[in-house]
Design a protein around this motif. Structure first.
Motif, PDB file in Angstrom:
ATOM      1  N   ASP A  93       0.706  -0.966  -0.357  1.00 13.89           N
ATOM      2  CA  ASP A  93      -0.181   0.192   0.506  1.00 13.89           C
ATOM      3  C   ASP A  93       0.982   1.064  -0.133  1.00 13.89           C
ATOM      4  N   ASP A 114       2.062   7.392 -10.620  1.00  8.28           N
ATOM      5  CA  ASP A 114       1.636   6.302 -11.119  1.00  8.28           C
ATOM      6  C   ASP A 114       2.310   6.406 -12.784  1.00  8.28           C
ATOM      7  N   GLU A 118       2.536   0.736 -11.833  1.00  4.50           N
ATOM      8  CA  GLU A 118       3.631   0.559 -10.791  1.00  4.50           C
ATOM      9  C   GLU A 118       3.218   2.022 -10.576  1.00  4.50           C
ATOM     10  N   GLN A 135       4.498  -0.126  -5.809  1.00  4.62           N
ATOM     11  CA  GLN A 135       3.668  -0.676  -5.260  1.00  4.62           C
ATOM     12  C   GLN A 135       3.432  -1.369  -6.734  1.00  4.62           C
ATOM     13  N   SER A 136       3.055  -3.047  -6.928  1.00  7.40           N
ATOM     14  CA  SER A 136       2.734  -3.069  -8.147  1.00  7.40           C
ATOM     15  C   SER A 136       1.492  -3.035  -8.465  1.00  7.40           C
ATOM     16  N   THR A 137       1.337  -2.157 -10.051  1.00  9.03           N
ATOM     17  CA  THR A 137      -0.410  -2.053  -9.793  1.00  9.03           C
ATOM     18  C   THR A 137      -1.413  -2.856 -11.341  1.00  9.03           C
TER      19      THR A 137
END
Length: 160
Positions: A93, A114, A118, A135-137
């Protein structure tokens, strides 16, 4: 400070990876990694060891050659704008980590950005070492970061 063997970076089989940092002030560096990354101080010094998640960061002052590294001198970074490696930290997070780290005194180069694959930002530790936090998105859905020339695919670091 007492330590148990379970706290030390000692593999039961095979190997494990730790990261060594040459630092100016062991207490300051140790506190940074314990506070900002929620690490557990395993040894206070000689060397300092902080367990962070499933890894360990080992810190000691610099120094000249030793019998096992006869031509090597350890020193802190001279210029933080030129790096050849950096610590890569993955978080679940980003918003929570960023808020926590700032509250603990961390100074980021930018707010999280962004990048489609990630969320990512960088900070420096007290000795100037660069640390990437990501953070991998979109990566979890197969979306890679765009290359600088816009043709898709990651070019400047690990994709996981």
């Amino acid at each position: 400070m007492t330590t148990s063997q379970g706290d030390l970076p000692v593999p039961e089989h095979g190997l494990l990876l730790t990261h060594f940092l040459t630092v100016r002030d062991v207490a300051v560096a140790r506190r940074f990694y314990a506070d900002v990354f929620g690490g557990e101080v395993v040894m206070e010094e000689n060397p300092a060891i902080v367990k962070v998640a499933n890894s360990w960061i080992i810190m000691n002052p610099g120094g000249g050659p030793t019998p096992d590294k006869p031509d090597v001198t350890l020193e802190v970074p001279r210029n933080g704008d030129r790096v050849s490696s950096f610590l890569n930290v993955r978080v679940a997070d980003m918003a929570s980590f960023y808020t926590h780290a700032v509250a603990k005194g961390a100074h980021f180069l930018t707010e999280p950005i962004d990048r489609a694959s990630e969320l990512r930002c960088y900070l420096r530790d007290p000795d100037g070492y660069l640390i990437e936090v990501g953070q991998s998105t979109g990566l979890l859905r197969g979306i890679l970061a765009a290359r600088p020339n816009g043709d898709g695919g990651a070019t400047d670091g690990p994709v996981a």
